[in-house]
Scaffold this active site. Structure first.
Site, PDB file in Angstrom:
ATOM      1  N   SER A 178     -21.730   4.914  29.247  1.00 41.77           N
ATOM      2  CA  SER A 178     -22.238   4.748  27.883  1.00 41.77           C
ATOM      3  C   SER A 178     -23.116   3.508  27.764  1.00 41.77           C
ATOM      4  O   SER A 178     -22.875   2.489  28.428  1.00 41.77           O
ATOM      5  CB  SER A 178     -21.044   4.615  26.929  1.00 41.77           C
TER       6      SER A 178
ATOM      7  N   THR B 172     -27.845  10.712  23.367  1.00 38.85           N
ATOM      8  CA  THR B 172     -26.922  11.117  22.292  1.00 38.85           C
ATOM      9  C   THR B 172     -27.665  11.042  20.959  1.00 38.85           C
ATOM     10  O   THR B 172     -28.202   9.994  20.596  1.00 38.85           O
ATOM     11  CB  THR B 172     -25.677  10.213  22.286  1.00 38.85           C
TER      12      THR B 172
ATOM     13  N   LYS C 199     -27.200  15.288  23.922  1.00 37.31           N
ATOM     14  CA  LYS C 199     -25.786  15.442  23.551  1.00 37.31           C
ATOM     15  C   LYS C 199     -25.609  15.296  22.040  1.00 37.31           C
ATOM     16  O   LYS C 199     -26.180  14.379  21.432  1.00 37.31           O
ATOM     17  CB  LYS C 199     -24.958  14.368  24.263  1.00 37.31           C
TER      18      LYS C 199
ATOM     19  N   HIS D 235     -19.061  15.097  18.808  1.00 37.56           N
ATOM     20  CA  HIS D 235     -18.642  13.723  19.067  1.00 37.56           C
ATOM     21  C   HIS D 235     -17.122  13.593  18.864  1.00 37.56           C
ATOM     22  O   HIS D 235     -16.614  12.568  18.415  1.00 37.56           O
ATOM     23  CB  HIS D 235     -19.393  12.776  18.126  1.00 37.56           C
TER      24      HIS D 235
ATOM     25  N   ARG E  37     -15.986  12.478  15.387  1.00 34.55           N
ATOM     26  CA  ARG E  37     -16.126  11.072  14.985  1.00 34.55           C
ATOM     27  C   ARG E  37     -17.356  10.847  14.117  1.00 34.55           C
ATOM     28  O   ARG E  37     -17.565   9.745  13.628  1.00 34.55           O
ATOM     29  CB  ARG E  37     -16.209  10.179  16.235  1.00 34.55           C
TER      30      ARG E  37
ATOM     31  N   GLY F 111     -12.796  13.806  26.687  1.00 31.87           N
ATOM     32  CA  GLY F 111     -12.946  12.514  26.022  1.00 31.87           C
ATOM     33  C   GLY F 111     -11.624  11.776  25.909  1.00 31.87           C
ATOM     34  O   GLY F 111     -11.058  11.298  26.908  1.00 31.87           O
TER      35      GLY F 111
HETATM   36  C1  LIG Z   1     -13.376   5.809  22.114  1.00 35.66           C
HETATM   37  C2  LIG Z   1     -14.570   6.704  22.170  1.00 35.66           C
HETATM   38  C3  LIG Z   1     -15.823   6.156  22.384  1.00 35.66           C
HETATM   39  C4  LIG Z   1     -16.939   7.005  22.457  1.00 35.66           C
HETATM   40  N1  LIG Z   1     -18.170   6.453  22.741  1.00 35.66           N
HETATM   41  C5  LIG Z   1     -19.234   7.276  22.931  1.00 35.66           C
HETATM   42  C6  LIG Z   1     -20.474   6.734  23.364  1.00 35.66           C
HETATM   43  O1  LIG Z   1     -20.612   5.535  23.575  1.00 35.66           O
HETATM   44  N2  LIG Z   1     -21.503   7.601  23.537  1.00 35.66           N
HETATM   45  C7  LIG Z   1     -21.382   8.953  23.315  1.00 35.66           C
HETATM   46  O2  LIG Z   1     -22.350   9.704  23.489  1.00 35.66           O
HETATM   47  N3  LIG Z   1     -20.205   9.476  22.910  1.00 35.66           N
HETATM   48  C8  LIG Z   1     -19.141   8.689  22.736  1.00 35.66           C
HETATM   49  N4  LIG Z   1     -17.931   9.225  22.382  1.00 35.66           N
HETATM   50  C9  LIG Z   1     -17.803  10.684  22.212  1.00 35.66           C
HETATM   51  C10 LIG Z   1     -17.411  11.377  23.527  1.00 35.66           C
HETATM   52  O3  LIG Z   1     -18.440  11.313  24.469  1.00 35.66           O
HETATM   53  C11 LIG Z   1     -17.090  12.854  23.302  1.00 35.66           C
HETATM   54  O4  LIG Z   1     -18.147  13.459  22.613  1.00 35.66           O
HETATM   55  C12 LIG Z   1     -15.785  13.075  22.514  1.00 35.66           C
HETATM   56  O5  LIG Z   1     -14.819  12.082  22.801  1.00 35.66           O
HETATM   57  C13 LIG Z   1     -15.219  14.427  22.885  1.00 35.66           C
HETATM   58  O6  LIG Z   1     -14.184  14.769  22.043  1.00 35.66           O
HETATM   59  P1  LIG Z   1     -12.631  14.637  22.420  1.00 35.66           P
HETATM   60  O7  LIG Z   1     -12.345  13.181  22.435  1.00 35.66           O
HETATM   61  O8  LIG Z   1     -12.004  15.368  21.304  1.00 35.66           O
HETATM   62  O9  LIG Z   1     -12.438  15.276  23.765  1.00 35.66           O
HETATM   63  C14 LIG Z   1     -16.808   8.403  22.273  1.00 35.66           C
HETATM   64  C15 LIG Z   1     -15.534   8.940  22.047  1.00 35.66           C
HETATM   65  C16 LIG Z   1     -14.426   8.102  22.001  1.00 35.66           C
HETATM   66  C17 LIG Z   1     -13.063   8.711  21.787  1.00 35.66           C
END
Ligand SMILES: Cc1cc2nc3c(=O)[nH]c(=O)nc-3n(C[C@H](O)[C@H](O)[C@H](O)COP(=O)(O)O)c2cc1C
Length: 392
Positions: free
Chosen positions: A111, A160, A247, A271, A274, A325
């Protein structure tokens, strides 16, 4: 922190144990989601509502989990989604993930907001890392990161695009989560109540945004990226000579436009709930997008995968590869590198056993007929009946 990895028999175990070990603030950062978490829940519920069709008396003694990925072979059908500040789960987490990537030749997402430098991650992953770019609002800063990623040997850039503004995540806000940490009374109490985590973190130093500082300026994870538009994508496509993955896509028209724009693959994702709380379940969007982009265009998927059966469901609805994730960070929090490796084994076994129940020897055999009934396809949210699937 104590190694409790022998207790991880499912991703739910990892989450339960992580909750026990992590400071509330860190747990809420990882587990949290936009708003009241409805979008995150909806992702998981949508998986739960899908049914797989068991088949019998096929010889499935020899099963393979590998899948093709960008002309190479990933030895597991799932990789590691990019996550910022992974070392909050436990010092060294980014490198643990990178070593899993190396071991199984699957990509780990480095990331922009990682707590380990992009150079160290790709080195530990022996090349099995993709660099995830957040447009910083300033193209010169993004350009500098792309040049660094190129110099470090990254061949795949993941842009992203679902964070024009960071979603409001009340669980983080209530805890006063900030990077770098701001120590108030409540954080002090929180850390004092979780001494193993606090001592380990104190000993190794509080995690930082490792791709920034010095000549690379500062990174504010909450800053606006609302200026990004299709012309930015064009410039990035022009600039980045390697493979470009976009993404955070949930819309059919957006997916078709990305395909026309020469993007090499799309990662369907909400995401992990989130960002937009009211977004549709990402797995429904995957089915619709597969129908729209045709059988051969590379589609990746993340959001809400909590078991090997979920992995299979995503492939059945058209994914060529999927990413995990939160469960990975929970496994690390629960049991360190051993916990992580145990959870990877759990997912691998779950996929393998589910393949056997479906009468299949490899993921290549997964298709529309792997889904048990038409109820999902008939759902009006998809719009065009049963999703078409590549592998048939
Ligand atoms: C703690 C955390 C930090 C994340 N940081 C990023 C990030 O920096 N860049 C990004 O593209 N997605 C980020 N994501 C999203 C993840 O890449 C992914 O899309 C997501 O966690 C998948 O869903 P799940 O946690 O339900 O499996 C983050 C997710 C979490 C839980």
């Amino acid at each position: 922190m104590m190694a409790l990895s022998s207790d991880i028999h499912s991703s739910a175990d990892a989450r339960r144990l992580a909750r026990r070990h992590l400071p509330w603030m860190v747990y809420d950062y990882i587990d949290g989601a936009a708003g009241e978490g409805e979008g995150e829940r909806r992702n998981r519920d949508a998986f739960r509502e899908l049914r797989l069709q068991p088949r019998i008396l096929n010889n499935v003694e020899h099963r393979r989990l590998e899948v093709p990925l960008f002309g190479e072979t990933a030895t597991l059908p799932f990789g590691i989604s990019p996550m910022g500040m992974c070392n909050l789960s436990r010092p060294g987490a980014d490198l643990m993930l990178a070593r899993v990537a190396k071991q199984y030749e699957v990509p780990t997402g480095a990331s922009t907001a990682a707590s380990t430098s992009l150079e160290s991650i790709i080195e530990a992953a022996a090349g099995n890392a993709w660099f995830q770019l957040y447009f910083s609002g300033q193209e010169t800063a993004s350009e500098a990161l792309m040049s660094r990623a190129e110099a470090a040997g990254y061949q795949t850039l993941v842009l992203t695009v679902d964070v024009p503004e960071v979603g409001r995540r009340p669980r983080e806000l209530r805890r006063g989560f900030k990077m770098p940490f701001r120590m108030g009374v409540s954080q002090f109490v929180d850390f004092a109540c979780h001494p193993p985590w606090s001592l380990a973190t104190l000993f190794k130093g509080a995690p930082e945004l490792a791709n920034f500082g010095g000549a690379f300026g500062e990174f504010d994870r909450t800053s606006s990226r609302a200026g990004a538009d299709w012309s930015l994508l064009e410039r990035i496509r022009e600039r980045w000579k390697g493979r470009l993955v976009v993404k955070g896509v949930l819309s059919v028209p957006d997916a078709k436009a990305l395909q026309r724009a020469g993007v090499d693959a799309i990662q369907v994702s909400s995401h992990g709930g989130r960002q937009l709380e009211s977004a549709p379940p990402a797995i429904h969007a995957l089915a619709a997008i597969r129908n729209a982009v045709g059988p051969d265009y590379p589609l990746f998927y993340d959001s809400g995968i909590r078991s090997g059966e979920d992995v299979i469901k995503a492939y059945a609805l058209g994914a060529n590869f999927v990413f995990l994730g939160r469960p990975l960070l929970f496994a690390i929090a629960a049991g360190g590198e051993r916990g992580l490796s145990q959870l990877v084994d759990v997912f691998s076994q779950e996929v393998s056993i589910a393949l056997a129940q479906l009468g299949l020897s490899s993921l290549d055999g997964i298709g529309q007929s792997s889904l048990a009934d038409a109820s999902f396809g008939a759902d009006s949210s998809i719009g065009s009946g049963q999703p078409s699937v590549r592998h048939e």
